[in-house]
Design a protein around this motif. Structure first.
Motif, short mmCIF file in Angstrom:
data_model
loop_
_atom_site.label_atom_id
_atom_site.label_comp_id
_atom_site.label_asym_id
_atom_site.label_seq_id
_atom_site.Cartn_x
_atom_site.Cartn_y
_atom_site.Cartn_z
N SER A 131 49.26 41.56 37.24
CA SER A 131 47.86 41.92 37.04
C SER A 131 46.96 40.70 37.16
O SER A 131 45.88 40.75 37.77
CB SER A 131 47.68 42.58 35.67
N ILE A 132 47.39 39.58 36.59
CA ILE A 132 46.66 38.31 36.74
C ILE A 132 46.59 37.91 38.20
O ILE A 132 45.54 37.49 38.72
CB ILE A 132 47.32 37.21 35.91
N ARG A 133 47.71 38.03 38.89
CA ARG A 133 47.78 37.66 40.30
C ARG A 133 46.82 38.51 41.14
O ARG A 133 46.10 38.00 41.99
CB ARG A 133 49.22 37.83 40.79
N ARG A 134 46.77 39.82 40.87
CA ARG A 134 45.86 40.70 41.63
C ARG A 134 44.40 40.30 41.41
O ARG A 134 43.62 40.23 42.36
CB ARG A 134 46.04 42.16 41.18
N ALA A 135 44.04 40.04 40.17
CA ALA A 135 42.65 39.68 39.87
C ALA A 135 42.27 38.38 40.57
O ALA A 135 41.16 38.26 41.13
CB ALA A 135 42.46 39.55 38.36
N GLN A 136 43.17 37.42 40.57
CA GLN A 136 42.90 36.13 41.23
C GLN A 136 42.77 36.31 42.73
O GLN A 136 41.85 35.77 43.36
CB GLN A 136 44.02 35.15 40.89
N ALA A 137 43.70 37.07 43.33
CA ALA A 137 43.66 37.28 44.77
C ALA A 137 42.41 38.07 45.18
O ALA A 137 41.80 37.79 46.22
CB ALA A 137 44.92 38.01 45.23
N ARG A 138 42.01 39.06 44.37
CA ARG A 138 40.82 39.85 44.67
C ARG A 138 39.57 38.97 44.66
O ARG A 138 38.73 39.04 45.56
CB ARG A 138 40.67 40.99 43.67
N GLU A 139 39.45 38.13 43.64
CA GLU A 139 38.30 37.23 43.55
C GLU A 139 38.27 36.26 44.72
O GLU A 139 37.22 36.01 45.33
CB GLU A 139 38.36 36.47 42.22
N ASN A 140 39.43 35.70 45.06
CA ASN A 140 39.50 34.78 46.19
C ASN A 140 39.18 35.47 47.50
O ASN A 140 38.49 34.90 48.36
CB ASN A 140 40.90 34.17 46.27
N ARG A 141 39.71 36.70 47.68
CA ARG A 141 39.42 37.43 48.92
C ARG A 141 37.93 37.63 49.10
O ARG A 141 37.38 37.36 50.18
CB ARG A 141 40.11 38.80 48.88
N ASP A 142 37.27 38.09 48.07
CA ASP A 142 35.83 38.37 48.18
C ASP A 142 35.04 37.09 48.45
O ASP A 142 34.08 37.11 49.24
CB ASP A 142 35.34 39.06 46.91
#
Length: 499
Positions: free
Chosen positions: A384-395
């Motif tokens: 869940s932490i990994r998804r949030a970090q990747a989502r923020e970085n993607r955007d």
């Protein structure tokens, strides 16, 4: 290449050529002759990977009919492509696509940037994020607490620790695919799993069908194993696989293996639909091809409302046609070198037996760490932490690239860790070269193709965000200006950047 490994039909090639968007001509520019425009169109399809290298082209008469042009036009275009090194022919065998012998082909995989370079270089080379703490530390502490009983054994578990095999099998069962621990082998990362599969199923000279583009390190692994790679172009956009092409390749080339990434494909980010998965499994079963499915990105969906399709192995629950590969490296941390294979029990036994002559087994402590994470719920928290970090970085990366490089084209993926970018007609290889001089490391498109395709692309992973993403896009813009102006030599040295 000595011979073709796939074929492109006349109607298919005509559709691809007619779908190309010609670049607007400059003031006073003259329209090229019809044969030259046709040759340029085919050459672009090869360089972008839409037509694979070593693909047999239609006969001149067939393509002329499909395009409603004269056979003379097609013959002249083919001759121009032969002269430029993009086509080879042999009497009785037809003509097939190639790349010029002098073209540099960056076939190597992707190596991590040395730590001492991180102060001045923004590394967009590897799609890997820092560990999701505190879960890495907790997993190591938990593993140490469980280590004592194993320390009294020899420590060699060629199939993996029984408790971890059971845990991974249970997780597949929870996903709707009943699985026994006898169907699981724990490996040293996904690379170790695929290396073992290639050595068991595909000896030197065997054909392996791969998506085009595909993951650079896997392509290199297969090359070094002596495989003959047969590229199969992806569907346009993020629409997954082109099933018509897959059926044709499986029928005509009869590959022993096929390697695919169904969930957030690396590098394009494509997500194959459930119907595509079912059809590909059916086609592979009919052709006698073993389908190797890489699931390392499957848990990295970034849009919460996305409904994930069923796993590919759901359409082959016994594991006779589909060999599924998973890993902790993308979902958790690249430094946790734990992977696994799910397959039929007899396949697992063969893989385990062959492993005795390779690495004997996977480190016990790391297996215990992954088992602790999965047993305690720490795995789901960390992902869940990994998804949030990747989502923020993607955007952040998408916004920065759109601002600094508005001519570059891409589709925003709904998961995974990579953005596949068309570079507005610039050479991806030159951008990669010049990028390192201005302080940003980015892999060029040809690394992800077979024999020089995708020259007009780069891959950008979601490994940086915020101000670092903005600076990375600014440096890429500087590199693009230098490449476009032809003044790539003597670029300014990189600035030191501190996040």
């Amino acid at each position: 290449m000595a011979e073709w490994t796939s074929a492109v039909g006349a109607a298919q090639l005509a559709r691809q050529l007619q779908a190309q968007q010609p670049r607007p001509a400059g003031p006073g520019a003259r329209k090229p002759p019809a044969y030259r425009a046709l040759a340029d169109g085919i050459r672009l399809l090869v360089l972008e990977g839409r037509v694979p290298v070593a693909a047999r082209l239609p006969a001149e008469r067939e393509l002329a009919l499909a395009l409603t042009v004269s056979r003379t036009t097609v013959a002249a275009a083919y001759e121009a492509l032969r002269a430029e090194g993009f086509l080879e022919s042999r009497r009785g065998a037809g003509s097939w696509t190639a790349v010029p012998a002098g073209n540099p082909l960056p076939a190597r995989g992707l190596e991590p940037l040395p730590p001492e370079s991180l102060g001045s270089m923004i590394d967009l080379g590897c799609a890997a994020l820092p560990a999701p703490e505190p879960w890495l530390t907790r997993s190591v502490q938990g593993a140490l607490e469980e280590l004592a009983p194993y320390a009294h054994t020899h420590g060699d578990y060629p199939a993996g620790l029984p408790v971890l095999r059971q845990m991974i099998a249970d997780r597949y069962t929870e996903r709707g695919i009943p699985t026994m621990p006898e169907q699981i082998m724990v490996t040293t990362g996904a690379m170790g799993a695929i290396d073992a599969i290639c050595h068991l199923f595909a000896g030197r000279g065997e054909r392996i069908a791969v998506e085009s583009p595909s993951y650079a390190n896997i392509l290199q692994l297969m090359r070094e194993a002596g495989a003959r790679l047969v590229p199969v172009a992806m569907a346009e956009g993020l629409d997954g696989w082109d099933l018509g092409r897959w059926r044709q390749v499986l029928r005509d080339a009869a590959p022993r293996l096929a390697y695919v990434v169904a969930d957030f494909h690396n590098p394009t980010g494509a997500l194959a639909s459930e119907d595509q998965r079912r059809q590909l499994v059916d086609a592979a079963r009919s052709a006698g091809t073993v389908l190797v499915v890489d699931e390392t990105m499957t848990e990295l969906y970034l849009d919460d409302e996305l409904e994930m399709p069923r796993p590919v192995c759901a359409f082959d629950p016994a594991g006779a046609t589909v060999l599924t590969v998973g890993s902790a490296s993308k979902a958790f941390w690249a430094g946790m070198r734990i992977g696994w294979v799910r397959a039929a029990p007899d396949v697992i036994r063969s893989l385990v037996a062959a492993r005795a002559y390779a690495d004997l087994g996977t480190p016990v402590l790391e297996q215990l760490g992954v088992h602790w994470l999965m047993r305690t719920g720490g795995w789901d928290e960390a992902v869940s932490i990994r998804r949030a970090q990747a989502r923020e970085n993607r955007d952040a990366l998408v916004a920065a690239v759109r601002k600094e490089l508005p001519d570059w084209e891409f589709h925003v993926p709904r998961g995974g860790l990579t953005l596949w970018v068309r570079t507005g007609g610039l050479s991806g290889s030159r951008l990669a070269e010049v990028g390192e001089r201005v302080g940003v490391r980015v892999p060029s498109g040809p690394r992800f193709g077979v024999d020089g395709a995708f020259e007009g692309y780069v891959r950008l992973p979601f490994t940086v965000g915020g101000a670092v993403a903005e600076e990375a896009a600014a440096r890429l813009s500087a590199a693009a200006r230098l490449v476009a102006s032809g003044a790539a030599t003597g670029a300014e040295p990189p600035r030191t950047f501190v996040a």
